[in-house]
Structures are given as structure tokens and as C-alpha cells.
Motif scaffolding. Structure first.
Motif, PDB file in Angstrom:
ATOM      1  N   ARG A   5       0.858  -1.186   0.000  1.00 25.99           N
ATOM      2  CA  ARG A   5       0.000   0.000   0.000  1.00 25.99           C
ATOM      3  C   ARG A   5       0.898   1.241   0.000  1.00 25.99           C
ATOM      4  N   VAL A   6       0.823   2.005  -1.087  1.00 29.84           N
ATOM      5  CA  VAL A   6       1.749   3.109  -1.310  1.00 29.84           C
ATOM      6  C   VAL A   6       0.991   4.426  -1.383  1.00 29.84           C
ATOM      7  N   ALA A   7       1.591   5.475  -0.830  1.00 28.51           N
ATOM      8  CA  ALA A   7       1.079   6.839  -0.981  1.00 28.51           C
ATOM      9  C   ALA A   7       2.134   7.678  -1.676  1.00 28.51           C
ATOM     10  N   VAL A   8       1.695   8.568  -2.536  1.00 29.90           N
ATOM     11  CA  VAL A   8       2.573   9.552  -3.159  1.00 29.90           C
ATOM     12  C   VAL A   8       2.422  10.853  -2.398  1.00 29.90           C
ATOM     13  N   VAL A   9       3.533  11.390  -1.922  1.00 29.00           N
ATOM     14  CA  VAL A   9       3.521  12.647  -1.187  1.00 29.00           C
ATOM     15  C   VAL A   9       4.118  13.718  -2.094  1.00 29.00           C
ATOM     16  N   GLY A  10       3.270  14.619  -2.561  1.00 29.59           N
ATOM     17  CA  GLY A  10       3.666  15.650  -3.511  1.00 29.59           C
ATOM     18  C   GLY A  10       3.029  15.387  -4.861  1.00 29.59           C
ATOM     19  N   CYS A  11       2.020  16.169  -5.200  1.00 29.55           N
ATOM     20  CA  CYS A  11       1.262  15.962  -6.443  1.00 29.55           C
ATOM     21  C   CYS A  11       1.595  17.016  -7.484  1.00 29.55           C
ATOM     22  N   GLY A  12       2.866  17.401  -7.544  1.00 26.15           N
ATOM     23  CA  GLY A  12       3.308  18.333  -8.569  1.00 26.15           C
ATOM     24  C   GLY A  12       3.469  17.634  -9.909  1.00 26.15           C
ATOM     25  N   GLN A  13       4.209  18.274 -10.805  1.00 22.56           N
ATOM     26  CA  GLN A  13       4.320  17.773 -12.173  1.00 22.56           C
ATOM     27  C   GLN A  13       4.848  16.349 -12.230  1.00 22.56           C
ATOM     28  N   TRP A  14       5.911  16.043 -11.492  1.00 19.05           N
ATOM     29  CA  TRP A  14       6.472  14.699 -11.545  1.00 19.05           C
ATOM     30  C   TRP A  14       5.739  13.757 -10.604  1.00 19.05           C
ATOM     31  N   GLY A  15       5.276  14.266  -9.475  1.00 16.78           N
ATOM     32  CA  GLY A  15       4.514  13.422  -8.559  1.00 16.78           C
ATOM     33  C   GLY A  15       3.261  12.865  -9.201  1.00 16.78           C
ATOM     34  N   GLN A  16       2.643  13.636 -10.086  1.00 21.67           N
ATOM     35  CA  GLN A  16       1.450  13.155 -10.781  1.00 21.67           C
ATOM     36  C   GLN A  16       1.753  11.923 -11.617  1.00 21.67           C
ATOM     37  N   ASN A  17       2.951  11.837 -12.166  1.00 22.21           N
ATOM     38  CA  ASN A  17       3.319  10.658 -12.939  1.00 22.21           C
ATOM     39  C   ASN A  17       3.425   9.426 -12.043  1.00 22.21           C
ATOM     40  N   HIS A  18       3.969   9.606 -10.844  1.00 20.76           N
ATOM     41  CA  HIS A  18       4.009   8.504  -9.884  1.00 20.76           C
ATOM     42  C   HIS A  18       2.590   8.055  -9.524  1.00 20.76           C
ATOM     43  N   VAL A  19       1.711   9.012  -9.305  1.00 24.53           N
ATOM     44  CA  VAL A  19       0.329   8.688  -8.957  1.00 24.53           C
ATOM     45  C   VAL A  19      -0.307   7.852 -10.062  1.00 24.53           C
ATOM     46  N   ARG A  20      -0.153   8.290 -11.305  1.00 23.29           N
ATOM     47  CA  ARG A  20      -0.749   7.574 -12.439  1.00 23.29           C
ATOM     48  C   ARG A  20      -0.245   6.144 -12.523  1.00 23.29           C
ATOM     49  N   ALA A  21       1.085   5.965 -12.432  1.00 27.15           N
ATOM     50  CA  ALA A  21       1.658   4.632 -12.586  1.00 27.15           C
ATOM     51  C   ALA A  21       1.247   3.709 -11.443  1.00 27.15           C
ATOM     52  N   LEU A  22       1.335   4.186 -10.208  1.00 26.16           N
ATOM     53  CA  LEU A  22       0.999   3.338  -9.066  1.00 26.16           C
ATOM     54  C   LEU A  22      -0.483   2.963  -9.061  1.00 26.16           C
ATOM     55  N   ALA A  23      -1.328   3.879  -9.548  1.00 23.67           N
ATOM     56  CA  ALA A  23      -2.751   3.547  -9.674  1.00 23.67           C
ATOM     57  C   ALA A  23      -2.946   2.428 -10.692  1.00 23.67           C
ATOM     58  N   GLU A  24      -2.224   2.490 -11.795  1.00 18.74           N
ATOM     59  CA  GLU A  24      -2.318   1.439 -12.806  1.00 18.74           C
ATOM     60  C   GLU A  24      -1.839   0.096 -12.263  1.00 18.74           C
ATOM     61  N   PHE A  25      -0.867   0.120 -11.361  1.00 18.00           N
ATOM     62  CA  PHE A  25      -0.359  -1.120 -10.774  1.00 18.00           C
ATOM     63  C   PHE A  25      -1.295  -1.661  -9.690  1.00 18.00           C
ATOM     64  N   GLY A  26      -2.258  -0.857  -9.259  1.00 24.09           N
ATOM     65  CA  GLY A  26      -3.200  -1.300  -8.244  1.00 24.09           C
ATOM     66  C   GLY A  26      -2.687  -1.218  -6.821  1.00 24.09           C
ATOM     67  N   VAL A  27      -1.650  -0.403  -6.577  1.00 20.75           N
ATOM     68  CA  VAL A  27      -1.078  -0.308  -5.229  1.00 20.75           C
ATOM     69  C   VAL A  27      -1.229   1.086  -4.624  1.00 20.75           C
ATOM     70  N   LEU A  28      -1.798   2.024  -5.359  1.00 19.09           N
ATOM     71  CA  LEU A  28      -1.960   3.378  -4.826  1.00 19.09           C
ATOM     72  C   LEU A  28      -3.059   3.380  -3.774  1.00 19.09           C
ATOM     73  N   ALA A  29      -2.687   3.745  -2.540  1.00 20.26           N
ATOM     74  CA  ALA A  29      -3.647   3.754  -1.444  1.00 20.26           C
ATOM     75  C   ALA A  29      -4.026   5.152  -1.007  1.00 20.26           C
ATOM     76  N   ALA A  30      -3.168   6.148  -1.309  1.00 17.17           N
ATOM     77  CA  ALA A  30      -3.441   7.514  -0.881  1.00 17.17           C
ATOM     78  C   ALA A  30      -2.563   8.474  -1.666  1.00 17.17           C
ATOM     79  N   VAL A  31      -2.985   9.734  -1.689  1.00 21.46           N
ATOM     80  CA  VAL A  31      -2.171  10.816  -2.228  1.00 21.46           C
ATOM     81  C   VAL A  31      -2.111  11.902  -1.167  1.00 21.46           C
ATOM     82  N   ALA A  32      -1.014  12.633  -1.131  1.00 20.37           N
ATOM     83  CA  ALA A  32      -0.849  13.685  -0.129  1.00 20.37           C
ATOM     84  C   ALA A  32      -0.180  14.892  -0.764  1.00 20.37           C
ATOM     85  N   ASP A  33      -0.562  16.053  -0.293  1.00 17.01           N
ATOM     86  CA  ASP A  33       0.044  17.287  -0.795  1.00 17.01           C
ATOM     87  C   ASP A  33      -0.137  18.366   0.261  1.00 17.01           C
ATOM     88  N   ARG A  34       0.770  19.350   0.245  1.00 15.49           N
ATOM     89  CA  ARG A  34       0.641  20.473   1.170  1.00 15.49           C
ATOM     90  C   ARG A  34      -0.603  21.291   0.880  1.00 15.49           C
TER      91      ARG A  34
END
Length: 319
Positions: A5-34
Motif C-alpha cells: 500500500r503506497v502513498a505519493v507525497v507531492g502531487c506536482g508535475q512529476w509526482g502526478q506521474n508517480h500517482v498515475r503509474a501506481l494507480a495502474e499497478f493497483g497499489v496506490l492507497a493515498a495521495v498527499a500534498d501540502r
């Protein structure tokens, strides 16, 4: 095995790419941003929880974090996450000074957690094939490495060395297989108030040398990485068409008596490589390391060494 279960902390330009990929892998559990509103937008889009960075660090039902934050806060956030028994992938650079990078590596060791740095080009299938060719001595003994990374770039308060050079430093360290013992830099301010272009020369105990040229004020783009050996040369050209990104140049230079040299120029031979997006491959490697408790290809030692070289090559960037 329960999915990580993975969270991406920081939803900026590059963080959004991490969010997209981890969601496709089925392991994205949360997103976080200031910015709570940004976290909420991404949470709704991907059907996961939206958190603050502090909540992500402290959440007991997350196994790992991907940090895509301003570099100045990477260290403190990563150390808190490691202390909270989370494995961590940190975007480059992991820190802005060697002491901070070393403190994070030590925190991972104490906590017995995975710490990986996001040197994404190490996971590019073309570079990985180049590394295999070098290891198989396709070009004989490695003598010299040349990296070119230039274009009209970003001006975000981080100079060209810190912004651009980490990519190629990681590649150089992989091919050289050792840390440099000599670092020389020529930096130039051209259009901004900071370093816009630089040449970094590295020397290694083995006798291998390397040069890295970075520029954010070039009128054209160049993304080439070449390895010169005793029996030929290999070039990874990231801007070349598919099928032509990795080339073997069977050029040779040899000594002739008395005191002269001969050379042979030959046509390039293109080498077939696997398909795949570097970021996807990087994240799959991180997940594999988390699940199998194995050392990442770009782990803590490389993160620290890269920051050490950057700090010698250029003053730390502004906060």
C-alpha cells in the motif's frame, strides 16, 4: 502476498506521474500534498484517500511512500517516514548537502527499511542494455564516458548542475563501478543569476575518466550518453527514433610504431532493446524491493555519493 500500500507525497508535475503509474499497478492507497485542495482532486480522480504529508507519514495502514517534494524537505520527511516503519522512494536529489543525505541513509539503516532514490534513467531499458553490453565487454575495457544533457530548460531556483546532472551522474557511477577520486567543474552564468551551463570532469582510481556537460540555455536539445572502450564505443541517444536509440560504433584506435596511432572508422550498428517506460520500471523495481526486502539498484549509497559529487561540483541550490 498482500499488495503493498503506497502513498505519493507531492502531487506536482512529476509526482502526478508517480500517482498515475501506481494507480495502474493497483497499489496506490493515498495521495498527499501540502495543498489540501490538490490532494482532494487527485484522491477523487483515483478513488483513494487524500491526506496531508504529516498524515501520510503517520498513517499505520500505509507500507511505503514516494516523496516528490522540494529537495530541501526530502531528508526530514524521509527520516520521519523511515522512523514510522515505512519504505521510501525519494525523488532526486535526495538532499541538498552530503550531511543531510548521509543522515537519511543512516536512518534507513537503523530502521531496517528500504531507501531508494529516483534516478529514473537507470531504469531506462536502453541504458540497461548499454550496461549489459559494457559488462559483456562488447567494447573491451572502458576508458572514458561522455554525457550530454542540454536544451532550453527550467529556471526554478536550482542551478543547472543540481537540476540536470544527477541523471547522468547516476549513469556514470553505474558504468564506472566506483566513486570518483577527482572532481573538476567549469560553471557558467549565461542568462540567469545562477549556473546555466557546466562541464564536470571526473577521474576514477581505475583510470576511467568521465565528462558531463549540462546546459539549460542551449538552442537545441541533446540527450546522449556514450561509453568509449578499447574495442569500440556505445551511445545511448534518448532523442533518437525507436530502434536507433542504442548504437554500437566499432571504431578503433591503435598504437603504431614508431610513436604513431592508426584508427578505423566504421558504420554504427543499432542494438535492439526492450520496450517499457523508465518510470514504470523504476516503480516496479521499488515494489519488488519492498516485497522481497532486497537492496534497490539505486539505493542509499548511490544517493549519498551523488549528493557528495553535486556539492563539490556546484554550491548547494537556494532553498
Amino acid at each position: 502476498m498482500v499488495a503493498t500500500r503506497v502513498a505519493v507525497v507531492g502531487c506536482g508535475q512529476w509526482g502526478q506521474n508517480h500517482v498515475r503509474a501506481l494507480a495502474e499497478f493497483g497499489v496506490l492507497a493515498a495521495v498527499a500534498d501540502r495543498d489540501p485542495a490538490k490532494a482532494a482532486r487527485f484522491a477523487e480522480r483515483y478513488g483513494v484517500r487524500g491526506l496531508s504529508p504529516d498524515e501520510a507519514v503517520e498513517s499505520a495502514d500505509l507500507d511505503a511512500l514516494v516523496l516528490a517534494l522540494p529537495a530541501v524537505v526530502h531528508g526530514p520527511v524521509a527520516r520521519r517516514a523511515l522512523a514510522a516503519a515505512k519504505d521510501v522512494l525519494v525523488e532526486k536529489p535526495i538532499a541538498l548537502d552530503p550531511a543531510d543525505a548521509l543522515a537519511t541513509a543512516e536512518a534507513a539503516r537503523r530502521a531496517n527499511r528500504i531507501l531508494m532514490v529516483g534516478h529514473v534513467l537507470r531504469y531506462h531499458p536502453v541504458f540497461q542494455e548499454l550496461a549489459r553490453q559494457v559488462a559483456a565487454r562488447r567494447i573491451g575495457a572502458v576508458r572514458h564516458i561522455v554525457a550530454m544533457r542540454q536544451g532550453l530548460g527550467r529556471f526554478l531556483g536550482m542551478d543547472a548542475v543540481w537540476d540536470l546532472a544527477p541523471h547522468d551522474l547516476s549513469l556514470v557511477l553505474k558504468i564506472a563501478g566506483e566513486a570518483p577520486v577527482r572532481i573538476e567543474t567549469m560553471r557558467r552564468t549565461v542568462l540567469s543569476d545562477d549556473t546555466d551551463a557546466a562541464d564536470i570532469a571526473l577521474g576514477f582510481e581505475s583510470g576511467v575518466s568521465a565528462e558531463i556537460h549540462v546546459s539549460r540555455v542551449s538552442p537545441y536539445r541533446d540527450r546522449r550518453f556514450s561509453v568509449i572502450g578499447s574495442e569500440g564505443m556505445l551511445t545511448f541517444d534518448d532523442l533518437a527514433p525507436e530502434g536507433q536509440k542504442l548504437a554500437f560504433h566499432p571504431h578503433r584506435v591503435w598504437r603504431e610504431a614508431p610513436g604513431g596511432f592508426g584508427f578505423r572508422h566504421a558504420d554504427a550498428e543499432f542494438i535492439e532493446t526492450e520496450p517499457g517506460l523508465p518510470l514504470d520500471r523504476e516503480l516496479r523495481h521499488f515494489l519488488h524491493c519492498v516485497e522481497h526486502r532486497s537492496e534497490p539498484e539505486t539505493g542509499a549509497a548511490e544517493a549519498v555519493e551523488t549528493v557528495r559529487i553535486l556539492a563539490q561540483a556546484s554550491p548547494p541550490p537556494r532553498d
